[in-house]
Design an enzyme around this catalytic site. Structure first.
Site, PDB file in Angstrom:
ATOM      1  N   CYS A   4      37.591  44.149  44.434  1.00 32.92           N
ATOM      2  CA  CYS A   4      39.016  43.787  44.421  1.00 32.92           C
ATOM      3  C   CYS A   4      39.883  44.931  43.900  1.00 32.92           C
ATOM      4  CB  CYS A   4      39.247  42.569  43.526  1.00 32.92           C
ATOM      5  SG  CYS A   4      38.812  41.012  44.293  1.00 32.92           S
ATOM      6  N   GLY A  63      50.387  36.767  33.604  1.00 29.81           N
ATOM      7  CA  GLY A  63      49.359  37.629  33.022  1.00 29.81           C
ATOM      8  C   GLY A  63      48.534  38.338  34.077  1.00 29.81           C
ATOM      9  N   HIS A  64      48.388  37.746  35.224  1.00 34.50           N
ATOM     10  CA  HIS A  64      47.722  38.403  36.350  1.00 34.50           C
ATOM     11  C   HIS A  64      48.753  38.620  37.442  1.00 34.50           C
ATOM     12  CE1 HIS A  64      44.996  39.779  39.314  1.00 34.50           C
ATOM     13  NE2 HIS A  64      43.899  39.295  38.761  1.00 34.50           N
ATOM     14  N   HIS A  83      46.935  32.201  35.214  1.00 29.74           N
ATOM     15  CA  HIS A  83      46.980  32.573  36.633  1.00 29.74           C
ATOM     16  C   HIS A  83      47.888  31.690  37.484  1.00 29.74           C
ATOM     17  CE1 HIS A  83      43.233  34.335  35.146  1.00 29.74           C
ATOM     18  NE2 HIS A  83      43.230  35.157  36.148  1.00 29.74           N
ATOM     19  N   HIS A 138      42.905  45.450  32.810  1.00 32.88           N
ATOM     20  CA  HIS A 138      42.198  44.860  33.937  1.00 32.88           C
ATOM     21  C   HIS A 138      42.631  45.581  35.221  1.00 32.88           C
ATOM     22  CE1 HIS A 138      41.394  41.651  36.925  1.00 32.88           C
ATOM     23  NE2 HIS A 138      40.477  41.212  36.072  1.00 32.88           N
ATOM     24  N   GLU A 196      36.757  44.337  32.746  1.00 36.11           N
ATOM     25  CA  GLU A 196      36.917  44.500  34.200  1.00 36.11           C
ATOM     26  C   GLU A 196      37.958  45.571  34.483  1.00 36.11           C
ATOM     27  OE1 GLU A 196      35.816  40.517  36.328  1.00 36.11           O
ATOM     28  OE2 GLU A 196      37.680  40.199  35.266  1.00 36.11           O
ATOM     29  N   GLU A 254      35.097  47.095  40.603  1.00 39.25           N
ATOM     30  CA  GLU A 254      35.156  45.838  41.345  1.00 39.25           C
ATOM     31  C   GLU A 254      35.736  46.063  42.746  1.00 39.25           C
ATOM     32  OE1 GLU A 254      37.220  42.783  39.139  1.00 39.25           O
ATOM     33  OE2 GLU A 254      37.496  41.570  40.940  1.00 39.25           O
ATOM     34  N   CYS A 268      36.518  36.062  43.815  1.00 39.51           N
ATOM     35  CA  CYS A 268      37.749  36.734  44.233  1.00 39.51           C
ATOM     36  C   CYS A 268      37.490  37.798  45.290  1.00 39.51           C
ATOM     37  CB  CYS A 268      38.441  37.357  43.023  1.00 39.51           C
ATOM     38  SG  CYS A 268      37.389  38.405  42.023  1.00 39.51           S
ATOM     39  N   CYS A 269      36.360  38.520  45.167  1.00 37.38           N
ATOM     40  CA  CYS A 269      36.156  39.690  46.024  1.00 37.38           C
ATOM     41  C   CYS A 269      35.882  39.365  47.488  1.00 37.38           C
ATOM     42  CB  CYS A 269      35.018  40.553  45.471  1.00 37.38           C
ATOM     43  SG  CYS A 269      35.383  41.262  43.855  1.00 37.38           S
TER      44      CYS A 269
END
Lengths: 649, 649
Positions: B346, B201-202, B150, B276, B328, B344, B412-413
């Site tokens: 997010c 990756g994210h 990340h 994801h 996820e 989710e 995160c959310c």
């Protein structure tokens, strides 16, 4: 510490016949043949390939670990591995092998079984102790973790194997080994000041000791079984004492709650069926045996409450139990998801064990009906029609990705369903001093003894495909006894004749059994007809997963839709709550198994043009839905499966 | 290596207004106030309590690890911990804080945000690098594991925070820090021989760099964003090269497949939305930005295919996406379980991001309708009505055990939904050289610039509770431009008048937007009426979980049943596919929110006498079902919730 209430009435104990006493043919005959001809050899080969014999046989070098230790949710490695209970897997193979040998002699199978038995004989320690894990893999740690490590559970399965092998072959070697081991266990565990007040985290030893007591006539084994039942869940809690002795915090427990092992309360105070499903069934089986043997009303009363809880709030219509994979067991009341159902094969096998033992005090179809339901559906589904492949989980809905497998790293189910199928005859009857109860119907010959007289009962029937049963009594001289015939609750128009003369079938006051008490003569024939038609079953609306849906049964069999017959998207099919005209037909290549077809509607899945949601009311077209017995699903190629079908409201 | 197709037509790019340009009141005003008055302070306090600032601030001692490293399914400890992306959590708090400060000055909030920004300024290395984990917790390992750690994702969120804080407060400190960091990243990554051809990756850095380029006018950030988009999924695969450089086997990957990070193929070759869910949405958002900025038809074409895949086969009716907790993210087409839906918060926030960016090339209600659907339902549900509690997962059915929480170890959310809500005005409009597109309706004042002329657009409306919208245009001198009004597909009888004169609303040929091109004069009024009534929605029958069920919507809002209004056992309720007479009523204590009641039937759950299954046909009684907006569920005490209600067939 334990309040027992012993029945004031002179007790009658109904005991199951020994395996060799009942020879099955017809429906069950084919299944037993599959186990004898195919399954036992497969099981042996898989145990060999898994390396189990390397661990058991002291003539070989101590092997390396093959299976990893479990991990806890917090990442800490636990002290338990499935390898710890390999003795039990092998024991169940011996038990299934024993029944196969009784079915028909097989020198190869007998040599293999004798070979394993020799390993255990060599393994046994001078003091009688006999567990391969603690003798060879973790020496010096025996009896330090009854909660997690299946030590007495393994002993129990070996005892069951010893009894079965003795019954089937007459050979005493394993029985003698296990009697010595049982004596060692009896010396180690008990209420005495120098004894451990412990019991196993995975029940099994209790019912095994009852079998050993019955086989040997040694009441001390029965007493030990009773001790284990009575000690469970008492305070101070043995599992806590034991954990602290290992230097562990009792609260640091991978399964979080003593409900997992049904050790949260003394057994007579338990009211909800909880925890790991197989463990629960084995415990209740042992309790029911003890209740019958000791006429212990306090145990029977607790079991009746637990029975109602299980069958009234926690059981799939297939007789599958234990809906959650997380604890391999029970969750909330009425929580019965269909596609994620765990419903382990072993758990339904265990339910058959428990139900059959609830018949030990008196015939009662409340138990025998469930016995039949679990046997023909939730349990039998665990074995492919040819005896070569196995289900571990038994969902009631599949999206096409659930299939029987060849083996499993926790291989408890394959030998368990094999030994149940191969010993099915023993569940058909209960024999008391002056009574024979017929719990299950099926083409067979039973050689029993009642009122001190040998009696042969022959059933001629196509059951479960057809409800006509012809029961012939053969005996040397006229003898008075009661023949109790179960009249299943699913049958709304049973009829019975004796010697061609119809008799009234009113069983409401007699727990669903028709008692025919008379002086029986050689050649007497009882004709029983249990008309079978398709029945739609609704679930209690508290089962949110089944609401608005119907399950179909015919006789003892639950039916399902398969993609092989109906295409995919089985949830697009709806059927009327009042079933339309039914037609039956044999299923090609499945030995006379009967399929049932009824009119249905099918949602039109065309014309959506890539839309996911829309406001238009969907169109339905007429269709025919073809149902097949649930236990036979996934025998004809992969695809979707569905038990609870949407109802037209 | 990358084939780009650039549009031959002179491109029009619609860009969102900057945050301070749109001031919302009414429905959104209350939600933004909740974020400004309550949520931001809560978020700051929770970051403080979690120890995030101890990690970021180099003036403090390097702290101990607070969160464990992840574990792989095989028990091996992985090298990833949620603590690695604390920078991103804090960044989102700064971003939400920035919008809150724009909403209303708050010296305390501003001091706190300035304090965090000072930490990052102190943290930044002489070469511009600025990541707290790799500077303080794992020094020496920067840029060694883009796949899992990340690192660029954190940079992206800090860049977004910097842009937002600059827009809201005019302060440049964080923006300058992040420009230096972006310059360092641009030097490190790229197609050059001394550069890394990697990407995160994210995903997140891509869309963030576009925002930075737009805010600073520096095209090099746009170019870097384009590089990251183009490099993704190319062979030889960067994640494999990188894994081998770490001495690892690329196949030994905790998430098993490069689909998890949408790196399985170059982005223009991707056709199914996979992996994801949040990552996918952020990638597509960045791709859509690049497609708009570069008029890149090859990217737009890929995005259109992915859009159809998501919204036609993988999206809940709430705009929730990513049905599985396991990854996820996404599973099979049409696999949309309701009670176990991950969905989710997010991910729905990310869908709003993506949808809004698909409007960058032209107004098209195919995107704007979904933007609205995800915003008002799947995303907004993530925040309690008072702004104090948060959903991570957003199931469409709850058995009473799912509730908003105060915090999460992967937080995160909460800041994500907070920053979306607090910046909602920016999603309402798209502004091009000679056009203003109105994508969303809501009481508000927007100060825009079109045809080089400042224009104020005032919306007066009770939307989403009522569909009457009065849009007043104010501007200094008469100016010709096009006002494009979205006519939502859910509305079957829209009407529009300009200056009291009705105009035809035929938008079929214009992607669902009504273009009003004229010379606008100060005080011109457009009256738009979007009549709202209850609509029943059916799911494509391939969604097995929704078959035979209906979801209700009214305007942009999806409705649900709650136990608070209807008692428990919500699945016992059935409603007609043709809805009966509807009545609406405000929900007490929920600020004018409107509930809707319709006639229903309810399965009679009495009279079962402990039975679990029976053959009797169930009885139904008439009832009234009261529905409330999905985003408001779990605001009035715990209980069951259900979106897809059983339909009477």
């Amino acid at each position: 510490m334990t309040t027992r209430t012993i029945s004031a009435v002179a007790p009658t104990t109904f005991r199951p016949p020994r395996i060799p006493q009942v020879e099955v043919s017809g429906f069950w005959g084919r299944h037993v043949d599959a186990v004898a001809d195919r399954t036992v050899a497969i099981l042996y080969d898989r145990c060999l390939a898994a390396g189990m014999f390397d661990q058991i046989d002291p003539a070989r070098p101590v092997p390396e670990m093959r299976l990893p230790f479990h991990r806890r949710s917090n990442g800490v490695h636990d002290t338990v591995t499935a390898q710890m209970f390999w003795d039990s897997d092998v024991a169940k193979v011996i038990e299934a092998g024993a029944y196969a040998l009784y079915r028909r002699p097989n020198a190869d199978t007998e040599a293999k079984m004798d070979g394993i038995i020799d390993m255990f004989a060599r393994l046994q320690q001078p003091d009688g102790y006999c567990n391969s894990w603690y003798i060879r893999m973790q020496p010096g740690k025996r009896w330090t973790n009854l909660r997690d490590c299946h030590e007495l559970y393994c002993a129990g399965h070996l005892i069951e194997a010893a009894v079965a092998y003795h019954q089937a072959t007459g050979k005493r070697k394993l029985l003698d080994v296990m009697c010595r081991y049982a004596d060692h266990i009896a010396a180690t565990f008990g209420p005495g000041p120098d004894q451990k007040a412990g019991y196993c985290g995975h029940e099994e030893i209790e019912l095994a000791l009852v079998r050993l007591a019955r086989e040997t006539g040694e009441q001390r084994y029965m007493e030990l079984a009773r001790f284990f039942v009575d000690a469970r869940g008492q305070q101070p809690h043995y599992f806590d004492i034991e954990a602290r002795a290992r230097g562990e915090d009792p609260l640091d427990y991978v399964h979080h709650t003593p409900e997992y092992t049904q050790a949260h309360l003394p057994v007579r105070q338990q009211t909800k069926v909880v925890g790991h499903a197989v463990r629960a069934m084995y415990l209740y089986s042992g309790m029911a045996d003890i209740a019958a043997e000791y006429a212990d009303d306090s145990l029977t009363k607790a079991l009746e409450v637990l029975w109602d809880d299980l069958t009234g709030k926690q059981m799939y219509v297939t007789g599958g139990i234990g809906s959650s994979a997380k604890n391999e067991g029970f969750t909330q009341h009425y929580d019965l998801p269909n596609d994620t159902a765990y419903a382990e094969t072993c758990a339904s096998v265990g339910l058959v064990f428990w139900a059959s033992r609830m018949l030990g005090r008196r015939p009662d179809r409340r138990y025998a009906d469930i016995l039949e339901q679990a046997l023909y559906n939730g349990a039998l589904a665990g074995l492919s029609a040819d005896g070569s492949r196995f289900f571990y989980e038994n969902p009631l809905e599949s999206h096409g990705d659930h299939h029987r497998w060849n083996w499993h790293r926790c291989p408890c189910c394959p030998p368990n369903i094999a030994r149940l199928v191969a010993s099915v005859g023993t569940y058909m009857y209960g024999v008391a001093d002056n009574s024979i109860a017929v719990h299950l119907y099926g083409d067979s010959v039973a050689r029993l003894e009642v009122a001190s007289t040998p009696v042969t009962l022959t059933q001629n029937t196509e059951y479960p495909w057809d409800g006509a049963i012809r029961l012939t009594v053969n005996l040397a001289q006229p003898t008075r006894f009661t023949l109790s015939l179960r009249i299943p609750a699913w049958c709304d128009a049973p009829s019975v004749s004796v010697g061609g003369e119809a008799i009234a079938v009113d069983v409401a006051e007699n727990l669903g059994y028709l008692d025919i008490e008379r002086e029986w003569r050689d050649g007497d024939v009882v004709a029983l007809t249990l008309p079978m038609h398709l029945i739609s079953r609704q679930a209690n609306p508290k089962v949110r997963q089944d609401i608005g849906r119907i399950a179909l049964s015919r006789g003892p069999l639950i039916y399902c839709l398969e993609e092989a017959d109906n295409g995919n998207q089985l949830n697009a099919i709806t059927i009327g709550r009042k079933l339309g005209e039914t037609s039956t037909a044999p299923i090609r290549d499945l030995h006379g198994a009967i399929s049932v077809s009824i009119p249905a509607l099918r949602e039109d899945t065309s014309g959506w043009n890539g839309q996911l949601y829309r406001a238009d009311i969907p169109m339905q077209r007429t269709a025919t839905a073809r149902f097949v017995p649930y236990h036979l699903w996934d025998n004809r190629g992969p695809g979707e499966m569905l038990v609870w079908v949407r109802a037209q409201s």
